[in-house]
Scaffold this motif. Sequence first.
Motif, PDB file in Angstrom:
ATOM      1  N   GLY A 141       0.799  -1.210   0.000  1.00 40.98           N
ATOM      2  CA  GLY A 141       0.000   0.000   0.000  1.00 40.98           C
ATOM      3  C   GLY A 141       0.837   1.269   0.000  1.00 40.98           C
ATOM      4  N   ASN A 142       0.156   2.391  -0.280  1.00 38.23           N
ATOM      5  CA  ASN A 142       0.796   3.705  -0.243  1.00 38.23           C
ATOM      6  C   ASN A 142      -0.180   4.716   0.347  1.00 38.23           C
ATOM      7  OD1 ASN A 142      -1.020   4.104  -2.354  1.00 38.23           O
ATOM      8  ND2 ASN A 142       0.549   4.177  -3.953  1.00 38.23           N
TER       9      ASN A 142
ATOM     10  N   LYS B 124       6.612   0.115 -10.108  1.00 38.56           N
ATOM     11  CA  LYS B 124       7.157   1.429  -9.740  1.00 38.56           C
ATOM     12  C   LYS B 124       6.790   1.761  -8.290  1.00 38.56           C
ATOM     13  CE  LYS B 124       7.179   6.289 -11.112  1.00 38.56           C
ATOM     14  NZ  LYS B 124       6.605   7.309 -12.047  1.00 38.56           N
ATOM     15  N   ASN B 125       7.796   2.061  -7.503  1.00 38.52           N
ATOM     16  CA  ASN B 125       7.642   2.415  -6.085  1.00 38.52           C
ATOM     17  C   ASN B 125       7.084   1.274  -5.236  1.00 38.52           C
ATOM     18  OD1 ASN B 125       8.543   5.088  -6.608  1.00 38.52           O
ATOM     19  ND2 ASN B 125       6.461   5.670  -7.221  1.00 38.52           N
ATOM     20  N   ASN B 126       7.026   0.063  -5.796  1.00 40.33           N
ATOM     21  CA  ASN B 126       6.453  -1.087  -5.079  1.00 40.33           C
ATOM     22  C   ASN B 126       5.056  -0.793  -4.553  1.00 40.33           C
ATOM     23  OD1 ASN B 126       9.714  -1.501  -4.031  1.00 40.33           O
ATOM     24  ND2 ASN B 126       8.662  -3.134  -5.112  1.00 40.33           N
ATOM     25  N   ALA B 127       4.278  -0.018  -5.300  1.00 40.00           N
ATOM     26  CA  ALA B 127       2.962   0.402  -4.814  1.00 40.00           C
ATOM     27  C   ALA B 127       2.041   0.709  -5.993  1.00 40.00           C
ATOM     28  CB  ALA B 127       3.101   1.628  -3.919  1.00 40.00           C
ATOM     29  N   PRO B 128       0.712   0.700  -5.764  1.00 40.27           N
ATOM     30  CA  PRO B 128      -0.224   1.038  -6.838  1.00 40.27           C
ATOM     31  C   PRO B 128       0.024   2.444  -7.372  1.00 40.27           C
ATOM     32  CG  PRO B 128      -1.375   0.046  -4.988  1.00 40.27           C
ATOM     33  CD  PRO B 128       0.014   0.323  -4.518  1.00 40.27           C
ATOM     34  N   SER B 129      -0.166   2.605  -8.671  1.00 43.66           N
ATOM     35  CA  SER B 129      -0.030   3.939  -9.247  1.00 43.66           C
ATOM     36  C   SER B 129      -1.172   4.818  -8.763  1.00 43.66           C
ATOM     37  CB  SER B 129      -0.023   3.864 -10.773  1.00 43.66           C
ATOM     38  OG  SER B 129      -1.232   3.312 -11.258  1.00 43.66           O
ATOM     39  N   ALA B 130      -0.831   6.062  -8.427  1.00 48.45           N
ATOM     40  CA  ALA B 130      -1.825   7.009  -7.917  1.00 48.45           C
ATOM     41  C   ALA B 130      -1.965   8.209  -8.834  1.00 48.45           C
ATOM     42  CB  ALA B 130      -1.428   7.468  -6.512  1.00 48.45           C
TER      43      ALA B 130
END
Length: 355
Positions: free
Chosen positions: A279-280, A338-344
Amino acid sequence: MASTPVFRYSLSFIAFIYCISFPCILSCKSSIAETPEKTDTTNKYLNPVFIPVFADPAVIRGDDGWFYAYGTEDNWSVNELHLIPILRSRDLVKWHFMNDAFSTKPTWKNNGMLWAPNVNKIAGKYYMYYAYSLWGDPNPGIGLAISNIPLGPFNDYGKIFTSTEIGVENSIDPFFFQENGHNYLFWGSFRGIFGVELAPDGKSVSGEKFQIAGNAFEASYIYKRGAYYYFFGSVGSCCDGIRSSYHVAVARSSSIGGPYLDKSGNDIINSEGTLFIQGNSKFVGPGHNAEIITDDKGNDWFIYHAIERNNPNLPNGATRRPLMIDRIIWNDGWPTIKNNAPSAEWISKPVIDPF
């Protein structure tokens, strides 16, 4: 894994599903769920790509060029139960609800919900392996339904096995893999991940079960790329709303049967793998991915569900898990996000040739 079975739809707007102009093989149903309406940027998209809920997705590309997605049983609104809903898309980001895989529940189990479908084309037909379970079910199982076309209807063949019959607790979350004329089924949820060879027709077990991962995982998925088999598994709690700890870890092996090792060389029977996505600030609980889909430019896409921090629950308190998609970047022989997280943010869409 599925969430609490009663759902209501509640958003800042209501979008009605409509039958798209391409003729439907089966009649479309009306539903108050769809790809969210957003400013059209033509070649870009923004997560999530389908709301309000589409948990535990499976995706396949049909012979007609369309992409089809299959999700866990859910109530999308009051008195709107979907028994494995089926979506369709041209581009992997704009999805339309078409119909359900089942009109009534299979009868080989007395009660339960239909979770985590996995669909593959086998011998010219579409095979759907699915879990049949309740929360805390002492004897869940995995069944099979078959259709001539990806839209169904899927005719239930019956059970492949129950937990008691196969000797594995919590036997849910099936995943089918076919290679060199051999059929394999992988499954399991926090009681070990196991595999077994199936008969040539895919309808029964023909070999002895073997273990490839430990108790940390559920929702297993294996992707063959080059010399390696890549294992993706979901770790943590899927359905605790904003408190969800769900995330995906990865490991790889030179053999379908393992051992599967993380980047540090640890066998995932005894470790939690290498972090792939978590998560992010916008999303929590990313996990239970579908098949990795390769677009027409050769890019690989990871399709999964997650939870929006600013809209984590349905009105009855159940966790709201919309459909998500993000590009995989291969780095030194390992898949990454990318960023080990879902794209926002808005990002480029998959490249799908016109058809």
